[in-house]
Write a protein that holds these residues in place. Structure first.
Motif, PDB file in Angstrom:
ATOM      1  N   VAL A  87      44.054  48.690  38.423  1.00 37.49           N
ATOM      2  CA  VAL A  87      44.194  47.240  38.212  1.00 37.49           C
ATOM      3  C   VAL A  87      45.401  46.719  39.008  1.00 37.49           C
ATOM      4  CG1 VAL A  87      44.730  45.451  36.502  1.00 37.49           C
ATOM      5  CG2 VAL A  87      43.050  47.245  35.966  1.00 37.49           C
ATOM      6  N   ARG A  88      46.489  47.486  38.976  1.00 35.44           N
ATOM      7  CA  ARG A  88      47.679  47.066  39.748  1.00 35.44           C
ATOM      8  C   ARG A  88      47.324  46.976  41.236  1.00 35.44           C
ATOM      9  NH1 ARG A  88      50.443  50.697  36.540  1.00 35.44           N
ATOM     10  NH2 ARG A  88      50.659  52.225  38.233  1.00 35.44           N
ATOM     11  N   ALA A  89      46.561  47.994  41.696  1.00 30.56           N
ATOM     12  CA  ALA A  89      46.182  48.010  43.108  1.00 30.56           C
ATOM     13  C   ALA A  89      45.339  46.789  43.455  1.00 30.56           C
ATOM     14  CB  ALA A  89      45.407  49.296  43.423  1.00 30.56           C
ATOM     15  N   ALA A  90      44.401  46.451  42.555  1.00 34.69           N
ATOM     16  CA  ALA A  90      43.508  45.319  42.810  1.00 34.69           C
ATOM     17  C   ALA A  90      44.316  44.023  42.905  1.00 34.69           C
ATOM     18  CB  ALA A  90      42.462  45.217  41.704  1.00 34.69           C
ATOM     19  N   ARG A  91      45.287  43.890  42.022  1.00 38.80           N
ATOM     20  CA  ARG A  91      46.123  42.681  42.056  1.00 38.80           C
ATOM     21  C   ARG A  91      46.970  42.675  43.324  1.00 38.80           C
ATOM     22  NH1 ARG A  91      47.215  39.551  37.410  1.00 38.80           N
ATOM     23  NH2 ARG A  91      49.211  39.077  38.429  1.00 38.80           N
ATOM     24  N   ALA A  92      47.478  43.828  43.655  1.00 40.79           N
ATOM     25  CA  ALA A  92      48.367  43.913  44.822  1.00 40.79           C
ATOM     26  C   ALA A  92      47.645  43.495  46.111  1.00 40.79           C
ATOM     27  CB  ALA A  92      48.925  45.322  44.965  1.00 40.79           C
ATOM     28  N   VAL A  93      46.371  43.861  46.213  1.00 34.00           N
ATOM     29  CA  VAL A  93      45.662  43.515  47.449  1.00 34.00           C
ATOM     30  C   VAL A  93      44.967  42.161  47.338  1.00 34.00           C
ATOM     31  CG1 VAL A  93      45.298  45.911  48.125  1.00 34.00           C
ATOM     32  CG2 VAL A  93      43.558  44.731  46.765  1.00 34.00           C
ATOM     33  N   GLY A  94      45.077  41.553  46.186  1.00 30.31           N
ATOM     34  CA  GLY A  94      44.499  40.215  46.030  1.00 30.31           C
ATOM     35  C   GLY A  94      42.989  40.231  45.865  1.00 30.31           C
ATOM     36  N   ALA A  95      42.475  41.283  45.207  1.00 33.68           N
ATOM     37  CA  ALA A  95      41.036  41.328  44.974  1.00 33.68           C
ATOM     38  C   ALA A  95      40.661  40.359  43.863  1.00 33.68           C
ATOM     39  CB  ALA A  95      40.620  42.755  44.597  1.00 33.68           C
ATOM     40  N   ASP A  96      39.417  39.846  43.916  1.00 37.65           N
ATOM     41  CA  ASP A  96      38.930  38.949  42.875  1.00 37.65           C
ATOM     42  C   ASP A  96      38.247  39.721  41.761  1.00 37.65           C
ATOM     43  OD1 ASP A  96      39.542  36.667  44.536  1.00 37.65           O
ATOM     44  OD2 ASP A  96      37.784  37.259  45.720  1.00 37.65           O
ATOM     45  N   ALA A  97      37.690  40.865  42.137  1.00 38.16           N
ATOM     46  CA  ALA A  97      36.868  41.590  41.168  1.00 38.16           C
ATOM     47  C   ALA A  97      36.928  43.088  41.445  1.00 38.16           C
ATOM     48  CB  ALA A  97      35.416  41.104  41.253  1.00 38.16           C
ATOM     49  N   ILE A  98      36.499  43.843  40.425  1.00 37.05           N
ATOM     50  CA  ILE A  98      36.432  45.305  40.578  1.00 37.05           C
ATOM     51  C   ILE A  98      35.020  45.761  40.257  1.00 37.05           C
ATOM     52  CG2 ILE A  98      37.205  47.509  39.625  1.00 37.05           C
ATOM     53  CD1 ILE A  98      39.943  46.301  39.218  1.00 37.05           C
ATOM     54  N   HIS A  99      34.452  46.529  41.182  1.00 32.30           N
ATOM     55  CA  HIS A  99      33.152  47.152  40.911  1.00 32.30           C
ATOM     56  C   HIS A  99      33.412  48.613  40.567  1.00 32.30           C
ATOM     57  CE1 HIS A  99      29.142  48.671  41.152  1.00 32.30           C
ATOM     58  NE2 HIS A  99      28.632  47.473  41.437  1.00 32.30           N
ATOM     59  N   PRO A 100      32.957  49.037  39.389  1.00 35.37           N
ATOM     60  CA  PRO A 100      33.335  50.398  38.964  1.00 35.37           C
ATOM     61  C   PRO A 100      32.345  51.481  39.385  1.00 35.37           C
ATOM     62  CG  PRO A 100      32.248  49.287  37.164  1.00 35.37           C
ATOM     63  CD  PRO A 100      32.222  48.322  38.331  1.00 35.37           C
ATOM     64  N   GLY A 101      31.214  51.124  40.005  1.00 30.81           N
ATOM     65  CA  GLY A 101      30.225  52.151  40.346  1.00 30.81           C
ATOM     66  C   GLY A 101      29.659  52.777  39.086  1.00 30.81           C
ATOM     67  N   TYR A 102      29.414  54.099  39.128  1.00 33.75           N
ATOM     68  CA  TYR A 102      29.018  54.821  37.908  1.00 33.75           C
ATOM     69  C   TYR A 102      30.030  55.926  37.678  1.00 33.75           C
ATOM     70  CZ  TYR A 102      26.800  57.879  41.396  1.00 33.75           C
ATOM     71  OH  TYR A 102      26.558  58.680  42.470  1.00 33.75           O
ATOM     72  N   GLY A 103      30.038  56.458  36.464  1.00 27.13           N
ATOM     73  CA  GLY A 103      31.015  57.492  36.145  1.00 27.13           C
ATOM     74  C   GLY A 103      32.410  56.893  36.070  1.00 27.13           C
ATOM     75  N   PHE A 104      33.417  57.729  36.196  1.00 26.68           N
ATOM     76  CA  PHE A 104      34.825  57.294  36.138  1.00 26.68           C
ATOM     77  C   PHE A 104      35.037  56.204  35.076  1.00 26.68           C
ATOM     78  CE2 PHE A 104      34.878  59.004  40.628  1.00 26.68           C
ATOM     79  CZ  PHE A 104      35.591  60.127  40.285  1.00 26.68           C
ATOM     80  N   LEU A 105      35.426  54.978  35.515  1.00 24.45           N
ATOM     81  CA  LEU A 105      35.823  53.945  34.563  1.00 24.45           C
ATOM     82  C   LEU A 105      34.695  52.962  34.269  1.00 24.45           C
ATOM     83  CD1 LEU A 105      39.306  53.339  36.205  1.00 24.45           C
ATOM     84  CD2 LEU A 105      38.906  54.405  33.970  1.00 24.45           C
ATOM     85  N   SER A 106      33.471  53.297  34.706  1.00 23.74           N
ATOM     86  CA  SER A 106      32.404  52.290  34.660  1.00 23.74           C
ATOM     87  C   SER A 106      32.002  51.925  33.236  1.00 23.74           C
ATOM     88  CB  SER A 106      31.182  52.803  35.438  1.00 23.74           C
ATOM     89  OG  SER A 106      30.705  53.992  34.841  1.00 23.74           O
ATOM     90  N   GLU A 107      32.195  52.840  32.281  1.00 17.02           N
ATOM     91  CA  GLU A 107      31.800  52.525  30.914  1.00 17.02           C
ATOM     92  C   GLU A 107      33.016  52.627  29.990  1.00 17.02           C
ATOM     93  OE1 GLU A 107      27.254  53.638  30.249  1.00 17.02           O
ATOM     94  OE2 GLU A 107      28.355  55.225  31.273  1.00 17.02           O
ATOM     95  N   ASN A 108      34.159  52.239  30.544  1.00 12.72           N
ATOM     96  CA  ASN A 108      35.399  52.284  29.777  1.00 12.72           C
ATOM     97  C   ASN A 108      35.755  50.850  29.370  1.00 12.72           C
ATOM     98  OD1 ASN A 108      38.195  52.188  29.156  1.00 12.72           O
ATOM     99  ND2 ASN A 108      38.467  54.184  30.178  1.00 12.72           N
ATOM    100  N   ALA A 109      35.547  50.576  28.074  1.00 10.56           N
ATOM    101  CA  ALA A 109      35.735  49.209  27.576  1.00 10.56           C
ATOM    102  C   ALA A 109      37.181  48.750  27.749  1.00 10.56           C
ATOM    103  CB  ALA A 109      35.336  49.147  26.108  1.00 10.56           C
ATOM    104  N   ASP A 110      38.126  49.664  27.573  1.00  6.58           N
ATOM    105  CA  ASP A 110      39.532  49.289  27.708  1.00  6.58           C
ATOM    106  C   ASP A 110      39.846  48.870  29.134  1.00  6.58           C
ATOM    107  OD1 ASP A 110      39.903  49.885  25.077  1.00  6.58           O
ATOM    108  OD2 ASP A 110      40.609  51.942  25.462  1.00  6.58           O
TER     109      ASP A 110
END
Lengths: 535, 507, 167
Positions: B84-107
């Motif tokens: 999330v810090r990285a996304a803010r740092a680069v000025g992204a509008d959104a994050i696509h999580p793909g599958y696996g990893f954080l894709s089904e992490n509600a937090d």
């Protein structure tokens, strides 16, 4: 070039009789060869196995490039010497391909008296190194020899062409820029030690390989010093302390592997550009040679039939087909290499001698290597021929042949008697390689003629001395002379004494000459020029 | 290095891109696949990676790159706060999580939203609802979606065992928080129940930090049928028909297809309708997958819902012509679904093969190595989804799935034939992969007949094993290998004439 | 003498009888003629064996060839005489210090799997940092030095678990 047309009827009784005769000779040759190569006392083989050593032929097979030929030289050297104690003269020599390069291989055979050098061993190694010098072929020594055979030291050690010549030849090779590699598999003592020392590169096997001038027993006897083999001349000592050896190897196989890599580093050969066309198999089956060579040395045959079964496509351009017809001369290809061939079709007359001399000059002028196919009973003798100058015509042929600057090769096909041997590039004339067929006989004259001549001399002597002519003594003398002669006339005696570079199955001639021709191109052509021709 | 031939994606009038820049919180083929759509939509992509992945395909493909810190590569990709810090740092509008990893992490989804960014996926509470097996099943039951007779976890093990026994055997024991086949156990008799429950609970707590387990009726020869849905988050939802994922090993899919093999139309409609019902009830916003177990009698029950893009989504894209990533992005941006249910139609048949680094002849053990050769089929009907490159090391750092080969045909038979042909043209050499095994499965008569169930590979293990090689095959292979060995080629080039033509000869 | 190749755990000998004009080989004594020989490089290749086209995909280095042919994938190993020779050669089981120095960084720990060429430890000597890498694929058995430890030339720094007999 046109194809030769064979006149041989392979269904004739003569052909079949000759075929049976020559195949029997061949079987006997193969039998002797097999004995020389493989028959060893079990005790010696077990000792070798216990040391983890390979037999010399195994080493050679592993050293050579797969799918390539090995032209072994003088496999029956010493077969009639030392009561047969030194098979192949206790070493293997030949021309083979290692990492794509033509090399001379010299391998000691430690399954025979520890690889000790007999007089003929030294002669065979010297000859191999002469071949290396004459053809500028790199040498790979597979060293596993205890040095000179002490019981025969007077015939091994002192003279000009004895063991010292090996080291002289090694030095000359190096001076010529021709590489040498020694793989040290066993204890190389005394003279044997100089082979790796005089090689540009060497590899030594840990545990079994050792190099020293005097082994531990000699050191102890001479100075009282007690020292072990490894410490005195083992692989680790020589590769890390003395610098006598370059690469240590854990096993024989590794030594061979390193050796192949070393050869792969060598600059490629710079061959002279002998004309070479695409090779073509002979149109006639070389195995028909067995039916062409007669079963009696006195029976004549047409050498064109032999040529047709050796040269590419059986194609032959004959020079002066109608002149001096007892010497067949012409151009042909062997494994693609253009050669000039001289082959005997009878006794040499004045015209055939002059034709031969002229053809040799043509080949020299054209940088065409020469191949001599000998079946010669000599130059014609008698008043008419002497008046026509047969001796000076023969001398012209010898002069032209001796002074040739192109490589020369000789095959002893059936008989070689008298001065014909000289004109046709006998052993004394430094041909690059000379091979003998199993049926061949060689001598200053035939056995019958020699016996007749000596009996005649004896009879005259008896008459001069006023003795009564003892017919029985004359008969005995004749029989004795003929028998002794006959033995020494045989191909086996010739090859035993290294008068040739080995007996060849006639069918193998084409390959042997192809390999020999290819090898010869490594050396630059000689300097053209002749001496004085007597006209 | 991805070369993909996309099936014709239904052209949608190009509006203004919904986002300017999207960070893809994933790696491998799925990151590459998401970035492809981002590029098509004119959206800048941001890749994240661990230090060991600096030259990975998704890193090379992205418009911008952020290197993550982490003790292991997986830890880095699971570090939501850092991403999330990285996304803010680069000025992204959104994050696509793909599958696996954080894709089904509600937090994580919540943290993304709290950071003022858009999470391309459902709302956190939907993820939480569907991420918990028990709450998901209860939600499904409550909304008229068939569920399996089951026992929910209780604090009292004895009561749990008694209830479970009442359902009858065989029973499947699962971790409440589980997934990926971990913590699952089939129990066939009352005698084994207690021990199995204890084992499952301990595995569950080890893998998921949550020892709760539940039990449900185990269906023999079950088929795995799942429905792709799209929900707009405002109660609107449509389905994109079903996929069949019955061919599995170790509870993991390896071959998927769309549509399912030989599924009666009425049954398909019933299953799809159940999935849409569930999505609507949850006000589902995103692409999602509702998984069902279908038994031999045509009864089906809800298994779980995956609230993300599915590995096997390309088969649906191929038969519907819809780009699911584009749909996800548009939904996340709050746009309406552009399509009505009756506008969705099926065209032909698609098969996906998961190319995994594993030894199929040795218990599917993951394999490692270095990719020495990568050759893959190309064509209008083929998608080779991958992020591979020659020289890449395959380690156990990540999932053994290396790539997906997705093939389309006018009907199932043609799709299978083309897939077999495509597998024949595929070479990932240097690491043991399951390509030959996949080809044998596709060519198996039971597969062609559509006689699928999740025990397919076990049932047909004998006939799926590689046949013994013949002498002629071995000789050909040895010769082909020989021709490739450096030393042999050196000899071949180096042997001079006439010696090469004379060949082996001794006098 | 031809090379020995290992396929599916069995040793096969390949002998070359002739290189040109056609390659003639004996595979375990069976004669095959090979024409239209490929260029020897990795990739999708073909050759004509006994008159029939054989297509394959191949990646080979000195000792190992990965091959996909007839829908089968094979690993074919070539026995190097050096390897065959050194039966007791465990030189790839340990990594020794090339010079005296100090460990400045440890990248992998005991029990971890490593691939050939992977950095395990970084050492410093004479102001020069050198990475000690895995000499082969394997598992780190032990690290004999920790960060900050000094050592002499030839000291064993890393041990790999010996290869189990993978015949």
């Amino acid at each position: 070039m046109r194809r030769l047309v064979s006149m041989i009827d392979t269904r004739s009784a003569d052909f079949r009789r000759h075929d049976a005769h020559n195949r029997a000779l061949l079987a006997s040759f193969r039998e002797k060869q097999d004995q020389a190569r493989h028959a060893r006392p079990l005790r010696d083989l077990e000792r070798l196995a216990k040391q983890g050593k390979m037999r010399p032929r195994e080493r050679i097979e592993k050293l050579l490039d797969p799918g390539t030929p090995f032209l072994e030289l003088s496999s029956l050297a010493a077969n009639m010497a030392y009561d047969g104690e030194s098979p192949s003269a206790s070493c293997i020599t030949g021309i083979g391909i290692v990492a794509g390069r033509e090399v001379v291989i010299h391998a000691d055979d430690s399954t025979v008296k520890g690889g000790a050098w007999y007089p003929l061993t030294a002669k065979k190694i010297v000859r191999a190194l002469d071949i290396a010098i004459e053809n500028r072929l790199p040498v790979v020594h597979l060293s596993d020899s205890a040095g000179g055979f002490l019981q025969l030291q007077s015939q091994v050690f002192p003279d000009r062409h004895m063991a010292g010549r090996i080291f002289r030849n090694q030095s000359i090779l190096s001076k010529l820029g021709v590489k040498q590699l020694a793989l040290v598999f066993g204890q190389c003592t005394a003279g044997g030690a100089y082979i790796p020392a005089l090689s540009d590169y060497n590899v030594i096997v840990r545990g079994t390989g050792a190099v020293f001038l005097g082994g531990p027993p000699l050191v102890r006897a001479a100075t009282g010093e007690i020292v072990g083999v490894e410490e005195l001349g083992g692989a680790d000592m020589h590769t890390s302390i003395s610098g006598t050896c370059d690469y240590p190897a854990a096993t024989e196989e590794e030594a061979i592997h390193i050796g192949r890599e070393i050869v792969a580093q060598w600059e490629g050969p710079k061959k002279w550009d002998c004309r070479r066309d695409a090779p073509e198999d002979p149109a006639y089956d070389p195995a028909e040679l067995y039916g062409i060579l007669p079963d009696d040395i006195k029976t004549s045959f047409d050498m064109r039939e032999v040529i047709a079964r050796i040269v590419d496509g059986s194609r032959f351009h004959e020079y002066q087909p109608a002149y001096g017809t007892t010497l067949v001369c012409g151009f042909a290809n062997i494994w693609g290499f253009r050669v000039g061939i001289l082959a005997n079709n009878g006794v040499l007359f004045n015209d055939s001698s002059l034709k031969g001399a002229h053809f040799i000059e043509l080949c020299n002028q054209n940088n065409t290597p020469l191949v001599f196919l000998q079946n010669i009973t000599g130059y014609m003798i008698g008043r008419d021929y002497e008046r026509r100058g047969i001796t000076k015509d023969g001398a012209k042929m010898i002069m032209a042949q001796s002074c040739s600057h192109v490589p020369k090769f000789t095959v002893m096909c059936n008989g070689s008697f008298g001065a014909g041997n000289y004109g046709m590039c006998g052993r004394a004339f430094d041909g690059r390689l000379l091979f003998t067929w199993p049926n061949h006989q060689i001598g200053v004259m035939g056995g019958d003629q020699a016996a007749n001549t000596l009996a005649e001399v004896k009879l005259n002597q008896m008459k001069r001395n006023g003795e009564e002519v003892d017919e029985a003594a004359l008969r005995d003398l004749w029989a004795e002379t003929r028998s002794a002669y006959q033995d020494q006339l045989s191909a086996y005696y010739s090859t035993s004494e290294l008068w040739d570079d080995g007996i060849l199955d006639p069918v193998d001639t084409r390959n042997a000459l192809g390999i020999a021709l290819s090898a010869s191109l490594n050396a630059p052509l000689g300097v053209p020029g002749y001496g004085v021709f007597r006209f | 290095m991805t070369t993909v031939s996309c099936p014709s994606v239904r052209s949608v009038a190009e509006a203004e891109p919904p986002f300017a820049k999207v960070l893809v919180a994933n790696r491998g083929e799925i990151a590459v696949r998401v970035m492809r759509t981002l590029a098509e939509m004119g959206i800048a992509s941001v890749a994240v990676h661990h230090a060991v992945e600096r030259s990975a395909a998704h890193v090379l493909l992205a418009d911008e790159v952020v290197e993550l810190e982490g003790a292991t590569p997986i830890a880095a990709h699971l570090d939501g706060a850092q991403i999330v810090r990285a996304a803010r740092a680069v000025g992204a509008d959104a994050i696509h999580p793909g599958y696996g990893f954080l894709s089904e992490n509600a937090d994580f989804a919540r943290a993304v939203g709290e950071a003022g960014l858009v999470f391309i996926g459902p709302r956190p509470e939907t993820i939480r609802l569907m991420g918990d097996k028990i709450s998901a099943i209860e939600f499904a039951r409550a909304n008229g979606v068939p569920v399996a007779p089951s026992v929910m976890p209780t604090g009292d093990l004895d009561a749990f065992l008694a209830e479970a026994e009442a359902i009858g055997f065989p029973l499947l024991i699962k971790a409440a928080a589980g997934g990926g086949g971990k913590g699952m156990n089939i129990v066939r008799s009352a005698a084994d129940l207690a021990e199995a429950a204890r084992l499952a609970a301990s595995e569950a707590s080890r893998y998921f930090g949550d020892g709760r387990i539940y039990a449900e009726r185990w269906v023999e020869r079950p088929r795995h049928i799942e429905v792709q849905i799209l929900g707009d988050g405002r109660g609107g939802a449509i389905h994109l028909y079903e996929r069949e994922c019955s061919v599995q090993r170790r509870f993991q899919k390896i071959i998927e297809e769309a549509p399912a093999a030989a599924l009666p139309i009425a049954l398909r409609d019933e299953i799809c309708a159940a999935a849409v019902r569930l999505a609507r009830a949850a006000d589902y916003a995103n692409a999602g997958t509702v998984e069902f177990i279908l038994d031999a009698d045509g009864r089906f029950h809800f298994l779980e819902m995956n609230t993300r893009l599915q590995v096997e989504h390309p088969v649906t894209e191929m038969v519907t012509g819809i780009d699911l990533v584009r749909a996800q992005i548009e939904i996340a941006a709050g746009r309406d679904l552009r399509l009505a249910q009756d506008e969705i139609s099926l065209r032909g048949h698609a098969v996906e093969c998961r190319i995994c680094a594993e030894d199929t002849e040795n218990g599917y053990l993951p394999a490692t190595g270095t990719i020495r050769l990568l050759e893959h089929p190309q064509g209008r009907n083929i998608r080779f989804e991958n992020a591979l490159s020659r020289g890449q090391k395959v380690t156990t750092d990540f999932d053994p799935m290396l790539a997906k080969l997705v093939v389309h045909g006018r009907d199932r038979g043609e799709a299978i034939d083309r897939a077999i042909e495509a597998l024949g043209d595929l070479a990932i050499l240097g690491v043991t992969v399951n390509v030959d095994h996949l080809a044998r499965i596709l060519g198996h008569e039971a597969f062609r007949a559509g006689a699928l169930h999740t025990g397919f590979l076990v049932e047909h293990a004998a006939t799926l094993a590689p046949p013994a090689t013949s002498e002629a095959e071995r000789d050909r292979a040895l010769i082909a290998a020989l021709l490739g060995f450096h030393e042999f080629r050196e000899l071949m080039a180096g042997v001079s004439e006439p010696h090469a033509s004379i060949g082996f000869w001794r006098n | 003498m031809g090379p020995t190749l290992i396929l599916e755990g069995n040793a096969h000998t390949v002998e070359v009888l002739r290189w040109r004009p056609r390659l003639v080989v004996l595979v375990d004594g069976r004669r095959h003629e090979v024409t239209d020989v490929d260029d020897g490089r990795d990739g999708h290749r073909s050759a004509v064996v006994d008159g029939a086209v054989v297509e394959f995909m191949r990646a080979a280095d000195d000792g190992r060839c990965h091959l996909r042919i007839d829908g089968r994938t094979f690993e074919i190993d070539r026995i190097d005489p050096r390897d065959a020779a050194g039966g007791d050669d465990h030189s790839h089981d340990v990594v020794r210090a090339p010079m005296p120095g100090v460990v400045v960084d440890v990248h992998r720990s005991a029990g971890e799997a490593v691939l050939r060429g992977e950095k395990i430890v970084t050492i410093e000597s004479m102001k020069l940092q050198t990475a000690l890498v895995a000499p082969r694929d394997g598992v780190v058995a032990a690290l004999r030095r920790a960060a900050g430890d000094t050592f002499d030339k030839d000291a064993v720094i890393i041990e790999l678990e010996p290869l189990s007999g993978e015949a």
